[in-house]
Design a protein around this motif. Structure first.
Motif, PDB file in Angstrom:
ATOM      1  N   GLY C 245      44.376   6.266   9.741  1.00 49.69           N
ATOM      2  CA  GLY C 245      43.139   5.748  10.334  1.00 49.69           C
ATOM      3  C   GLY C 245      42.749   6.535  11.568  1.00 49.69           C
ATOM      4  O   GLY C 245      41.580   6.901  11.737  1.00 49.69           O
ATOM      5  N   LEU C 246      43.736   6.831  12.414  1.00 53.26           N
ATOM      6  CA  LEU C 246      43.422   7.569  13.639  1.00 53.26           C
ATOM      7  C   LEU C 246      42.890   8.960  13.289  1.00 53.26           C
ATOM      8  O   LEU C 246      41.908   9.426  13.885  1.00 53.26           O
ATOM      9  CB  LEU C 246      44.665   7.681  14.523  1.00 53.26           C
ATOM     10  N   GLY C 247      43.529   9.594  12.295  1.00 54.60           N
ATOM     11  CA  GLY C 247      43.060  10.905  11.867  1.00 54.60           C
ATOM     12  C   GLY C 247      41.608  10.862  11.424  1.00 54.60           C
ATOM     13  O   GLY C 247      40.780  11.690  11.826  1.00 54.60           O
ATOM     14  N   VAL C 248      41.272   9.863  10.621  1.00 50.74           N
ATOM     15  CA  VAL C 248      39.908   9.752  10.105  1.00 50.74           C
ATOM     16  C   VAL C 248      38.937   9.450  11.245  1.00 50.74           C
ATOM     17  O   VAL C 248      37.855  10.062  11.331  1.00 50.74           O
ATOM     18  CB  VAL C 248      39.839   8.647   9.019  1.00 50.74           C
ATOM     19  N   ILE C 249      39.319   8.558  12.128  1.00 52.40           N
ATOM     20  CA  ILE C 249      38.415   8.211  13.240  1.00 52.40           C
ATOM     21  C   ILE C 249      38.155   9.431  14.112  1.00 52.40           C
ATOM     22  O   ILE C 249      37.026   9.693  14.519  1.00 52.40           O
ATOM     23  CB  ILE C 249      39.006   7.046  14.060  1.00 52.40           C
ATOM     24  N   GLU C 250      39.208  10.204  14.360  1.00 52.13           N
ATOM     25  CA  GLU C 250      39.021  11.423  15.168  1.00 52.13           C
ATOM     26  C   GLU C 250      38.069  12.390  14.488  1.00 52.13           C
ATOM     27  O   GLU C 250      37.182  12.965  15.114  1.00 52.13           O
ATOM     28  CB  GLU C 250      40.366  12.112  15.404  1.00 52.13           C
ATOM     29  N   ALA C 251      38.269  12.552  13.168  1.00 50.72           N
ATOM     30  CA  ALA C 251      37.428  13.499  12.434  1.00 50.72           C
ATOM     31  C   ALA C 251      35.970  13.041  12.457  1.00 50.72           C
ATOM     32  O   ALA C 251      35.057  13.829  12.718  1.00 50.72           O
ATOM     33  CB  ALA C 251      37.929  13.629  11.002  1.00 50.72           C
ATOM     34  N   LEU C 252      35.755  11.765  12.194  1.00 52.35           N
ATOM     35  CA  LEU C 252      34.386  11.256  12.166  1.00 52.35           C
ATOM     36  C   LEU C 252      33.778  11.252  13.564  1.00 52.35           C
ATOM     37  O   LEU C 252      32.599  11.548  13.751  1.00 52.35           O
ATOM     38  CB  LEU C 252      34.349   9.861  11.563  1.00 52.35           C
ATOM     39  N   GLY C 253      34.604  10.907  14.557  1.00 50.12           N
ATOM     40  CA  GLY C 253      34.122  10.904  15.941  1.00 50.12           C
ATOM     41  C   GLY C 253      33.694  12.304  16.351  1.00 50.12           C
ATOM     42  O   GLY C 253      32.631  12.503  16.948  1.00 50.12           O
ATOM     43  N   ALA C 254      34.532  13.290  15.992  1.00 50.83           N
ATOM     44  CA  ALA C 254      34.197  14.675  16.328  1.00 50.83           C
ATOM     45  C   ALA C 254      32.924  15.102  15.603  1.00 50.83           C
ATOM     46  O   ALA C 254      32.120  15.867  16.119  1.00 50.83           O
ATOM     47  CB  ALA C 254      35.355  15.592  15.944  1.00 50.83           C
ATOM     48  N   MET C 255      32.738  14.582  14.405  1.00 49.74           N
ATOM     49  CA  MET C 255      31.580  14.940  13.595  1.00 49.74           C
ATOM     50  C   MET C 255      30.308  14.339  14.171  1.00 49.74           C
ATOM     51  O   MET C 255      29.309  15.014  14.366  1.00 49.74           O
ATOM     52  CB  MET C 255      31.821  14.410  12.181  1.00 49.74           C
ATOM     53  N   TYR C 256      30.341  13.042  14.423  1.00 55.96           N
ATOM     54  CA  TYR C 256      29.093  12.348  14.734  1.00 55.96           C
ATOM     55  C   TYR C 256      28.894  12.066  16.221  1.00 55.96           C
ATOM     56  O   TYR C 256      27.810  11.711  16.630  1.00 55.96           O
ATOM     57  CB  TYR C 256      29.010  11.044  13.934  1.00 55.96           C
ATOM     58  N   VAL C 257      29.950  12.152  17.011  1.00 56.77           N
ATOM     59  CA  VAL C 257      29.764  11.886  18.441  1.00 56.77           C
ATOM     60  C   VAL C 257      29.898  13.195  19.212  1.00 56.77           C
ATOM     61  O   VAL C 257      28.907  13.796  19.596  1.00 56.77           O
ATOM     62  CB  VAL C 257      30.757  10.825  18.960  1.00 56.77           C
ATOM     63  N   SER C 258      31.120  13.657  19.400  1.00 53.69           N
ATOM     64  CA  SER C 258      31.311  14.906  20.126  1.00 53.69           C
ATOM     65  C   SER C 258      32.700  15.430  19.835  1.00 53.69           C
ATOM     66  O   SER C 258      33.678  14.684  19.896  1.00 53.69           O
ATOM     67  CB  SER C 258      31.149  14.674  21.629  1.00 53.69           C
ATOM     68  N   SER C 259      32.787  16.718  19.513  1.00 53.16           N
ATOM     69  CA  SER C 259      34.110  17.251  19.209  1.00 53.16           C
ATOM     70  C   SER C 259      34.884  17.559  20.482  1.00 53.16           C
ATOM     71  O   SER C 259      36.090  17.721  20.440  1.00 53.16           O
ATOM     72  CB  SER C 259      34.001  18.493  18.338  1.00 53.16           C
ATOM     73  N   ALA C 260      34.195  17.604  21.620  1.00 53.82           N
ATOM     74  CA  ALA C 260      34.904  17.874  22.867  1.00 53.82           C
ATOM     75  C   ALA C 260      35.885  16.741  23.174  1.00 53.82           C
ATOM     76  O   ALA C 260      36.913  16.951  23.781  1.00 53.82           O
ATOM     77  CB  ALA C 260      33.920  18.034  24.019  1.00 53.82           C
TER      78      ALA C 260
END
Lengths: 244, 378, 285, 235, 311
Positions: C245-260
């Motif tokens: 779950g954490l992996g997916v949230i990070e990936a989606l967060g980086a995608m749609y919010v900010s990868s920084a």
């Protein structure tokens, strides 16, 4: 004030998960009284105590102290209102001297940036009252269980409580020590006017100390009355003393 | 009690070891040159390469010896770890200048550290030569004592971007850069040049040093689909990016242009020829003598890298200046450094003052493409 | 849509690495109460051993994987035996802190040993397999598969075998388990060895996708710590779900919010979960 | 002699709790150990089980010394403990809890037969063997704890407050089980608050006060002893 | 103990006052950094040593203080003498807001949560490029304005300034610790439930200790910013927070003076090993483990043991 009780609980209930630890208990404690709460282990006595002191929030019911509703209040607040307590498993501030232990009790109730002369005097008075003055510089964790119990009592007493809740304060004491403790409790009750509520296993203590006894079993109040009534109550003998 | 004894023994041993090593090496007729670089932490790889180059130069120099006023000297390098943090770098510089009394200082590799030590070089009147700091501001507010051989990011960008525009005529560009002064600085400089030429910015993706998985960034690039992607960062992270981009087929669709580290031979060993195939990179050096490359290979089992070349050149430049000054006075060495005209491995090295830069070298970078595991100049 | 699919897939693969490291960490933490930071450096050393097994000894990848796991297990075992055990009795108040500090010291130590021995230069782990499907290379998919296989093995081990039951019993009540004949020393060694093996395995699994370098263990360790707390102690499934779950949230967060802030989302989630459920999402013991 | 405790002294760190206690338990006996809270009963038991080291004195089981041996080896001497507060493994099933009881038994056949034996004594456990132990009621948990202790087929079983917090009816059940075990030939040390009940089923008893044995003798004698009556029965 | 402390502190103050008179600028610089770390560990001890919870975010508060102070002087032209108290106060309030929910967590949960909070702050410093200039580093910070004719542009003046504020802070902390507040804090460490039952508002005092300790970290940060005049997020990364915890434990928790000395000793050892770049942290980790084996209670514990044996 005369007909108003010092501590009163109505319909006090505590559930842990689905289990009733305490179920609709009503108790009235008059000022100046010496009350005993007895019952088998796991009956809910300590839970009841913890609700009085605010450590546990009741699931239902109300607690009034001097007419104020105190259920749901934080423990430190209830403590400042005048309810002191000791713990079943003896608790002291381990790596502090006995004197500091008691001083904390004084400072916690009445904060001054530097402990005042009066506070130091009060600590010394309580230490001599609890016969700890010879050990006042000993680190609390090095004391025997009996002495630790005295320290716990001193911490509670130094805050001038009106009501003192004692959770198995005799456990682990010898007969002589028990007698001394009973005498001591009588003294603080009459001399200092502190209302006492004791949870006890040792029947002798309850018999000698208390004017009124509440019996709790499986979280419910099953009897209340004078020591004599309780001992002769067949129901009580059944659940608590073991049937013959 | 036994525990205490063994522990005490251990401590004493370590402390004694330290002192004995410290107090050794105080031979006469030695020229001490300082070197501050990251040898530990996530930037340790840069220090490693620089130190390799310096060792190569050191052996050559000491084989001949340095003669000043008819007296023979050998060169000794005093090197300290900066862990790529400015406070450590400043401590290193103070120790080198004041305790070790070195005559010249090489380093550092991290621009944040260079920025911290450059004013100190001026304060202690000791010349410093950075090995590879690339941020503009290292020599921009500049002082008389800090030198840089390579072109900074701001100087580099105008030199290679026209070649990219001429060659590919991109309409949009994406940027994938390491989140530090170098990566961001270079991205900004390139973006400025691109924007001037009408190339739109599609997206800017940053990553932390030490990151290993870039698929998230790459998917975003794939979605934005710019004509070119400009990458600024180290070869190690770039190699992982190339491998992962190759997996996703990105390098086939979007032209991938890497910064100078991506033009290094070591990229092949890191990413493999297949992943690098067809990508472009900025190159800081053209060719080095084969025997030098072979020596490096034999000695360190390492492929050629510009930091090796820079480290090698830096020490030679410093020693040349000392020889020219015929003095161990740091200020005289500084004066001699200003006159440097040295044909190094990376090209012709001279220091200029211009446009607010001071003591700045400006060897022009070129562009290369990776084809069949070879660097092919464009 | 394709992008979303890719990101979720990538998230699952990164997450499975977090989950693997977290599983060992979780077992160690719940039984010995040590947040074993040193797992991060076993990860590094195992990757190097795996690398040398393939490049120098020419072993096949599977052998390198097993060797990496063995090295991780051995190192963790030794650290427990020689160091952590000293303070197990917790005879003074700061004993738990000393263990934590020792773990941090070990983490520093091994990462720097790797740096000193093999320099800070990253090394490439040769690919052991070619080809890709749906934009994921086989090697990448293998990470997820292997992680799930390892999880199933560990799950079966602790649920079905006698030693596994002893571990579970010891995590619930070490004193009672001892009275029933469980040797706590053995249990501790076993748990540390399993943890080390899982960290080592995770490292060798992802090494061909990334590179091998001394600070490669930092991020997996950080994320694994979050996963342990999110998953709660003593739940194998909880660790797996939270890791992925954490992996997916990070990936989606980086995608749609900010990868920084890719590596900062873990913090938000952690705070959010702890405020709502202080014992983690699946915690029980 | 099954169990011989000779002059042991023990405690926690600097705090000495047990002073020069000696105790003997013969084969097939039920011996009660009674005393107030904090008298040192639990400490004594923990010492016998190897969870606490003795500072002096000896403990022998069937003639073999077991003082200061690691706790996990004690069970090999045929000792099983039913601890105070039950201490089941709450997130393990009933079956797993019972299997933990036979942890040291290597032969699966013997485990199977022990399991059948325990299920014979507690049929209810068999019905609910796949339920998590933590979901049991107090009485059921107590039965499970005793069952778990029996799984190693102990020669000697120590029960620490088995009636604690149980309804009177359940307490009766527990004591009935003890009598069944006694008939099966198991030696029992019973530590109880329920003094009257435990003295009733015991052969002999020891009274522990403040870490010292103050009285001992036949249980029937103690039951009629005035001092015991006054101190523990409150009468 | 109080008297011994006074003597030790007196000697330390004397030595520190004398150092710039004969030592090189390198030594002065290192000692300045050590003093800043001493301020950090002493303030850290006030919270962790006296009330109990281990936290890994002290370095982050140090960073927040440094950046706040630097940005205030850079962007608004505020004087350092205003910016320092303002940034101290900012960190104090910020820590209170963060600490109130976080301190409800106990044990390792709190420790790991603060660890990630610290990392998060680092990421914010790194990525808020418009404000902090991120990885480019925030340069051009002015030294404190001249006061009483002292020019703080030179390092010796800055050294004495930091020494002054450090001493002030230590005295302040000692007064607090020896007052009733200190007693109540210790009661929380020794037994939180009993403290609460005795009338101590434990939640309030924990947050207060956390805020005061973080506020002082902010003050140290502000001093650092105007001393070093260049800020980079890496200075405040998790390594710094861990270093603080290590120095604190090496010194001995809950003694205030132990962590102050611990910071000095650790800085000294690390400086001493500068000659062995690759091996520095290896030797250091081994030494640290050796210290843990010899005396897990740190230097203060060692001191007590040696004294106890002689007596």
């Amino acid at each position: 004030m005369q007909n108003q009780s010092l501590l009163e609980c109505k319909g006090l209930t505590k559930r842990f998960g689905g289990v009733h630890a305490v179920k609709e208990v009503d108790i009235k404690i008059q000022a100046g009284m010496r009350m005993g709460i007895i019952g088998p282990n796991g009956a809910g006595k300590t839970t009841l105590f913890n609700m009085f002191t605010g450590e546990i929030k009741p699931s239902a019911g109300a607690i009034y102290f001097k007419g104020h509703a105190i259920h749901g209040m934080k423990p430190h607040f209830i403590s400042k209102m005048g309810i002191g307590r000791t713990f079943q498993i003896v608790r002291v501030f381990d790596e502090l001297s006995v004197y500091e232990n008691v001083l904390i009790g004084a400072v916690a109730k009445n904060f001054h940036f530097k402990p005042t002369r009066e506070q130091h005097d009060a600590v010394r008075r309580i230490l001599s009252l609890t016969k700890l003055d010879s050990q006042k510089d000993v680190m609390a964790k090095h004391l025997t269980v009996a002495k630790k119990k005295h320290v716990g009592l001193a911490i509670a007493l130094v805050g001038n409580p009106q009501l003192l809740l004692l959770d198995e304060c005799m456990a682990g004491l010898t007969f002589v020590e028990t007698d001394e403790m009973i005498e001591f409790l009588h003294k603080i009750n009459t001399d200092m006017g502190i209302t006492l509520v004791v949870v006890e296993h040792v029947m002798k203590v309850v018999m000698e100390l208390c004017e009124n006894i509440v019996v709790i079993a499986s979280g419910e109040k099953i009897a209340e009355g004078s020591p004599k009534d309780i001992v002769s109550n067949p129901h009580v003998v059944d659940v608590y003393l073991g049937e013959s | 009690m036994k525990r205490l004894k063994t522990g005490m023994l251990l401590v004493t041993a370590v402390v004694f070891g330290i002192i004995s090593v410290c107090s050794s090496a105080f031979a006469a007729d030695v020229i001490k040159i300082g070197y501050t670089a990251p040898f530990t932490g996530s930037a340790a790889e840069f220090g490693t390469n620089g130190w390799r180059g310096i060792q190569m130069a050191l052996d050559e120099i000491n084989a001949k010896g340095v003669s000043i006023g008819g007296k023979k000297y050998t060169v000794e390098i005093v090197r300290y770890d900066s862990v790529c943090t400015p406070t450590d770098g400043a401590a290193n510089l103070r120790k080198l200048a004041l305790e070790d009394k070195v005559v010249t200082i090489l380093g550092d590799h991290c621009s944040s550290v260079c920025n911290a030590i450059s004013p100190l070089c001026e304060q202690f009147k000791i010349p410093g030569i950075t090995i590879e700091c690339a941020a503009d501001n290292v020599t921009k507010p500049g002082n008389d004592f800090y030198f840089r051989m390579r072109a900074s990011v701001g100087l580099m960008a105008p030199l290679f971007t026209p070649k990219i525009i001429e060659k590919f005529g991109p309409k949009s560009a994406g940027y994938l850069v390491v989140n530090d002064d170098y990566g961001l600085g270079l991205a900004k400089a390139v973006e400025e040049e691109f924007n001037k030429a009408g190339v739109k910015s599609a997206l800017l993706e940053t990553f932390e040093r030490g990151n290993t998985d870039f698929t998230v960034n790459l998917v975003k690039i794939k979605q934005a689909n710019p004509d070119v992607v400009f990458y600024a960062g180290s070869a190690s992270e770039g190699a992982m990016i190339l491998k992962q981009a190759n997996e996703m087929g990105i390098t086939k669709e979007i032209k991938f242009i890497g910064s100078e580290e991506m033009g290094e031979m070591e990229l092949l060993s890191l990413a493999g020829a297949k992943a690098a195939e067809g990508t472009y990179a900025v190159a800081l050096w053209g060719a080095v003598p084969e025997d030098f490359a072979k020596q490096v290979k034999d000695r360190f089992n390492a492929p050629m890298h510009y930091a090796i070349i820079f480290g090698y050149d830096a020490l030679h430049v410093a020693v040349n200046a000392i020889q020219k000054a015929q003095s161990l006075d740091p200020v005289k060495i500084r004066d001699a450094l200003k006159q440097t005209d040295y044909a190094g491995l990376q090209g012709h090295i001279q220091f200029f003052d211009f446009d607010g830069y001071k003591n700045q070298g400006k060897a022009a970078p070129s562009l290369i493409q990776w084809k069949n595991g070879e660097r092919v100049p464009l | 849509m394709e992008v979303l699919f890719l990101q979720i897939g990538n998230g699952l693969i990164i997450g499975s690495v977090y989950a693997l490291v977290a599983l060992g960490l979780n077992m160690i933490w719940s039984i010995t109460d040590i947040p074993d930071f040193a797992q991060g450096s076993f990860y590094v050393l195992a990757a190097y051993v795996g690398l040398f097994a393939v490049t120098l000894a020419g072993l096949p990848f599977v052998a390198a994987l097993l060797l990496g796991m063995a090295v991780g297990a051995l190192l963790a075992f030794l650290c427990e035996r020689l160091l952590y055990r000293r303070w197990r009795e917790r005879t003074f108040r700061d004993a738990a802190r000393v263990q934590l500090l020792c773990a941090i010291a070990l983490f520093f130590l091994f990462a720097n040993v790797a740096n000193a021995l093999w320099t800070g230069k990253p090394r490439t782990f040769p690919a052991y397999m070619e080809g890709a499907v749906f934009g994921f290379s086989y090697m990448r998919i293998n990470v997820l598969i292997a992680a799930i296989v390892l999880f199933v093995i560990v799950y079966l081990f602790i649920m079905k075998t006698k030693q596994g039951k002893a571990i579970r019993a010891a995590s619930m009540d070490p004193g009672m388990a001892q009275v029933l004949g469980v040797n706590i020393d053995t249990v501790n060694s076993m748990v540390f060895a399993i943890g080390g093996a899982l960290s080592g395995g995770a490292a060798v699994l992802v090494a061909p996708l990334y590179s091998v370098f001394p600070s490669m263990g930092d991020l997996p360790l950080l994320k694994a710590l979050v996963v342990v707390i999110l998953g709660g102690f003593g739940s194998v499934a909880g660790v797996l779900i939270c890791g992925l779950g954490l992996g997916v949230i990070e990936a989606l967060g980086a995608m749609y919010v900010s990868s920084a802030y890719q590596h900062g989302y873990a913090f938000f989630i952690l705070i959010l979960v702890l405020l709502l459920k202080p014992k983690g999402l699946f915690g029980r013991v | 002699m099954m169990v011989e405790v000779r002059n042991i002294e023990t405690g926690y760190g600097e705090l000495q709790v047990i002073h020069n206690v000696s105790m003997e338990i013969d084969r097939h006996e039920i011996v009660a150990l009674v005393g107030a809270n904090g008298a040192g009963k639990s400490t004594l038991i923990q010492t016998i089980c190897g969870l606490l080291p003795v500072s002096s004195g000896t403990i022998k089981i069937e003639g073999r010394h077991i003082e200061n041996t690691p706790a996990h080896t004690i069970i090999h001497h045929g000792i099983a403990l039913v601890p105070e507060g039950r201490r089941l493994f709450p997130y393990m099933t009933v079956l797993e809890n019972l299997e933990m009881g036979a942890y040291v038994e290597k032969d699966p056949k013997k485990v199977r037969s022990n399991l059948d034996w325990v299920f014979g004594i507690f049929p209810k456990l068999k019905e609910r063997q796949h339920q998590l132990a933590g979901t049991f009621s107090g009485g059921e948990q107590q039965m499970l704890t005793i069952g778990r202790a029996l799984m190693s087929r102990p020669k000697f079983i120590i029960l620490d407050e088995p009636s604690l917090g149980l309804a009177p009816v359940i307490v009766d059940d527990v004591f009935k089980v003890l009598q069944v075990l006694h008939k099966e030939g198991v030696t029992i040390l019973l530590v109880e608050q329920n003094v009257r009940k435990s003295l009733e089923i015991s052969d002999r008893a020891y009274v522990l006060e403040n870490g010292r044995v103050t009285m001992s003798g036949l249980a029937s004698d103690l039951l009629t002893n005035d001092e015991v009556k006054k101190a523990y029965l409150g009468l | 103990m109080w008297n011994t402390n006074r003597i030790i502190l007196g000697i330390m103050l004397f030595v520190l006052l004398a150092i710039p008179l004969f030592a090189s600028s390198y030594i002065v610089y290192v000692v300045t950094l050590a003093m800043l770390f001493s301020m950090l560990t002493a303030s850290y001890d006030f919270m962790t040593g006296f009330t109990g919870p281990l936290s890994f975010s002290h370095g982050a508060f140090y960073g927040i203080g440094a950046y706040t102070s630097a940005l205030l002087t850079l962007k608004t032209g505020m004087s350092f003498w205003v910016a320092m108290p303002v940034s101290t106060l900012t960190v104090f309030v910020f820590a209170a807001i963060v600490g109130y929910p976080a301190l409800k967590l106990r044990g390792h949960y709190f420790a790991v949560t603060t660890f990630f909070f610290g990392h998060f702050i680092y990421l914010v410093l790194l990525n808020s490029r418009d404000i902090t200039k991120g990885p480019l580093g925030l340069g051009g910070i002015r030294p404190p304005e001249s006061l009483f004719g002292i020019n703080f542009g030179n390092m010796t003046a800055m050294y004495y300034l930091i020494l002054f504020f450090g001493a002030l802070m230590v005295v302040f902390l000692f007064v607090l610790v020896n007052s009733s507040i200190g007693k109540l804090l210790v009661s929380i460490r020794e037994n939180e439930d009993l403290a609460q039952a005795s009338g101590v508002n434990t939640a309030f005092y924990k947050v207060m200790a956390f805020s005061i300790s973080s506020g002082f970290a902010g003050m140290a940060g502000s001093l650092f910013a105007h001393f070093f005049r260049l800020l980079h997020p890496s200075t405040f990364a998790w390594m710094t927070s861990e270093m603080i915890v290590i120095m604190f434990l090496v010194g001995g928790a809950g003694t205030l003076i132990g962590p102050i000395i611990g910071a000095g000793v650790v800085t000294f050892i690390l400086e001493l090993m500068r000659f062995a770049p690759e091996w520095r942290f290896i030797i250091w980790s081994i030494l640290l483990i050796a210290i843990l084996i010899i005396e897990p209670r740190g230097l203060a514990g060692l001191y007590n043991r040696i004294r106890g044996r002689r007596a």
